[in-house]
Each structure stands twice: as C-alpha cells, then as structure tokens.
Design an enzyme around this catalytic site. Sequence first.
Site, mmCIF file in Angstrom:
data_model
loop_
_atom_site.group_PDB
_atom_site.id
_atom_site.type_symbol
_atom_site.label_atom_id
_atom_site.label_comp_id
_atom_site.label_asym_id
_atom_site.label_seq_id
_atom_site.Cartn_x
_atom_site.Cartn_y
_atom_site.Cartn_z
ATOM 1 N N ASP A 4 94.914 12.213 4.379
ATOM 2 C CA ASP A 4 94.063 13.165 5.103
ATOM 3 C C ASP A 4 94.891 14.134 5.955
ATOM 4 O OD1 ASP A 4 91.666 14.302 5.823
ATOM 5 O OD2 ASP A 4 91.258 12.877 7.441
ATOM 6 N N ASN A 35 83.454 14.632 -1.038
ATOM 7 C CA ASN A 35 84.239 15.869 -1.146
ATOM 8 C C ASN A 35 83.610 16.870 -2.130
ATOM 9 O OD1 ASN A 35 87.477 14.197 -0.744
ATOM 10 N ND2 ASN A 35 86.182 15.135 0.798
HETATM 11 C C1 IPE Z 1 88.832 11.214 3.174
HETATM 12 O O1 IPE Z 1 89.107 12.386 3.853
HETATM 13 C C2 IPE Z 1 88.840 11.456 1.687
HETATM 14 C C3 IPE Z 1 90.149 11.682 1.099
HETATM 15 C C4 IPE Z 1 91.291 11.604 1.721
HETATM 16 C C5 IPE Z 1 90.136 11.962 -0.312
HETATM 17 P P1 IPE Z 1 87.939 13.350 4.341
HETATM 18 O O2 IPE Z 1 88.583 14.491 5.027
HETATM 19 O O3 IPE Z 1 87.030 13.680 3.228
HETATM 20 O O4 IPE Z 1 87.147 12.419 5.371
HETATM 21 P P2 IPE Z 1 86.347 12.761 6.691
HETATM 22 O O5 IPE Z 1 85.400 13.861 6.358
HETATM 23 O O6 IPE Z 1 87.346 13.169 7.717
HETATM 24 O O7 IPE Z 1 85.688 11.482 7.085
HETATM 25 C C1 IPE Z 2 92.652 15.558 2.598
HETATM 26 O O1 IPE Z 2 92.839 16.634 3.453
HETATM 27 C C2 IPE Z 2 92.467 15.990 1.153
HETATM 28 C C3 IPE Z 2 91.122 15.760 0.628
HETATM 29 C C4 IPE Z 2 90.150 15.172 1.257
HETATM 30 C C5 IPE Z 2 90.851 16.249 -0.712
HETATM 31 P P1 IPE Z 2 91.606 17.450 4.035
HETATM 32 O O2 IPE Z 2 91.271 18.561 3.099
HETATM 33 O O3 IPE Z 2 90.466 16.551 4.358
HETATM 34 O O4 IPE Z 2 92.234 18.050 5.364
HETATM 35 P P2 IPE Z 2 91.558 18.088 6.797
HETATM 36 O O5 IPE Z 2 91.096 16.716 7.120
HETATM 37 O O6 IPE Z 2 90.430 19.046 6.710
HETATM 38 O O7 IPE Z 2 92.641 18.537 7.709
HETATM 39 MG MG MG Z 3 89.972 15.469 5.980
#
Ligand code: IPE
Ligand code: IPE
Ligand code: MG
Length: 271
Positions: free
Chosen positions: A37, A85
């Site tokens: 993340d 997602n």
């Molecule tokens: C968790 O991250 C999912 C992945 C790393 C694929 P998210 O960014 O989707 O989770 P939340 O929204 O912070 O809970």
């Molecule tokens: C994790 O990074 C990747 C996926 C969930 C696909 P994020 O895209 O959630 O990045 P943040 O959490 O918004 O910084």
């Molecule tokens: Mg995220």
Amino acid sequence: MNTEERTSQQQTAEDKKKQEFLQNRGEIPRHIAVIMDGNGRWAKSRGSVRIAGHKAGVDSVKDIVEACGQLGVRHLTLYAFSTENWGRPKGEISALMKLLVQSLRSETRKLHENEIKLTSIGDRDRLPPTCRRELEEAISLTAENKTMELCLALSYSGRWDICQAVSRISQKVKDGELCPEEITNDVITDHLATAHIPDPDLIIRTSGEFRLSNFLLWQSAYSELYVTKTYWPDFRRDELYKALECFQNRERRFGKVSPPLELEESPLVIR
Ligand code: IPE
Ligand code: IPE
Ligand code: MG
C-alpha cells in the site's frame, strides 16, 4: 549501489551477509503475505500522478521477490488488486491492468529461471482477457517450479474467498457429498482459494495503515502483523529485513502458554 542497480546485478556480499545473519538469528517465515500500500501517496509526495507510484511499486515487487527467494521463504503472497479496487477510476484500473500485463511479459522468464512458481488467487473472471491470458500462460509455464511460490492476489478479497468457499461447500451438501455436521475448520480451509498454501506466518502492510482491507481474513487468524510507515515503492529488501527481525522477536503462542510457563509449578495446584 542503489537498489535498482542491485536488482539487475549479482547479489552484493554485504546483502548476502545480512541474509545469513537473519537465517542464523531465527526462523524465516514459511509464508509471508504483503499488503502493498501507499503507491498513490508516494507519487503525490513527489508531485507525480498515482500511476507513477504504481510503476515504482513494480521495482519493489522485483526486489522483494528476489530477496525472499534467496532467504528461503517458501510462499510469498502479494495483495496487488482487491475486489474493492474495482471501484477506483476507470483510468487507474486500466493503467494497473496494463502494468500487470507488462510486468508478466517482462518478468516471467526470470521467475522461471529462478525456479519460482507463479499462482494467483481471486476472481480471475473479472480480469480483462489479455491480463487473464498473460497470467494463465505464466502460471502454466512455471507450474512445476519448486523454489518458492509467488501468489498474486488479484481481484481478491477475504470475503469473496469465504463466499466462494461457502458456495462450493453448500453445493456438496446439496449433492449429498457432505453432511452439515462434517463442516470443520479443515473443510473450510480446503475450499478457500489458498487451500494449497499454509496460513501466512507474517503479514506486512506498508504505508502505516493498521487494517487488513479484506485480505486473507480466515487465513490471518494467527498471523503476526507488521506495519511500517514506508510507502510500498520505498519498501526494498532492507525494509524486509527489519520486518523479519521484528518477526523473529515475537513469541507465537497460538492461544497456548509459552513453554517455560508450562513447566513452572503453579502455586495454585492443590496437592
Ligand atoms: C489494500 O489497499 C489493497 C491492496 C494493497 C491491493 P487499499 O489502498 O485498497 O486499502 P484501503 O482503501 O486503504 O483500506
Ligand atoms: C496500493 O497503493 C496499490 C493498490 C491498491 C492497487 P494505493 O494505490 O492504494 O496507494 P495509496 O494508498 O492511495 O497511497
Ligand atoms: Mg491504498
């Protein structure tokens, strides 16, 4: 030497030393699962667009996969795209899927050379056809490899996994193959997408959030959790080594008591 240079070169003597230190210091987890993340925030902090963070995150994936293989980790599960997602803007989703296809095309040969077996968990039917095809080709090419299993959680969520397991179990009950009384922990475990993988010993989450975000809900019952503020694109092998040291300092009791206490004579015992 920076990390990017190292991923494409031989392992440095210093890195080998760090790995040997960890191997001698304690247990290397059999299964590590990672919630990757913070790509978006990493990009934002650099004044870049979110997709730049996802691209930089691919280099972290390469480095962590390589380091885990060298350390002797047997299973590495990476949470790459969750069921939720799919609710992101269309442009970000298609950029992520494109990145997945590109990475599979450029990295599968290296995975195969390193004897790494690629698998995936999640609702594959929701993936775009090119993505699915590329993934399935890589999975079948590497199917017999034995060094480490790299499992990509794609269009995955713990609740999706539990739903599909319940649905398959219900069908067996309906068909008379199973009685409701026979539904045990093991039966549920065996119907999850991870049936062939042991539960994760260690779950790492980057970017400082203290939540599972619908990852491996059933399987994480006794996993050790490690959260770091580091954003995923900055999470390279030295960060992994910190997580492993922390894991080695934990005492996993699984609801029981630690061995020395067990041997102590309790003052409450009535003779
Ligand atoms: C968790 O991250 C999912 C992945 C790393 C694929 P998210 O960014 O989707 O989770 P939340 O929204 O912070 O809970
Ligand atoms: C994790 O990074 C990747 C996926 C969930 C696909 P994020 O895209 O959630 O990045 P943040 O959490 O918004 O910084
Ligand atoms: Mg995220």
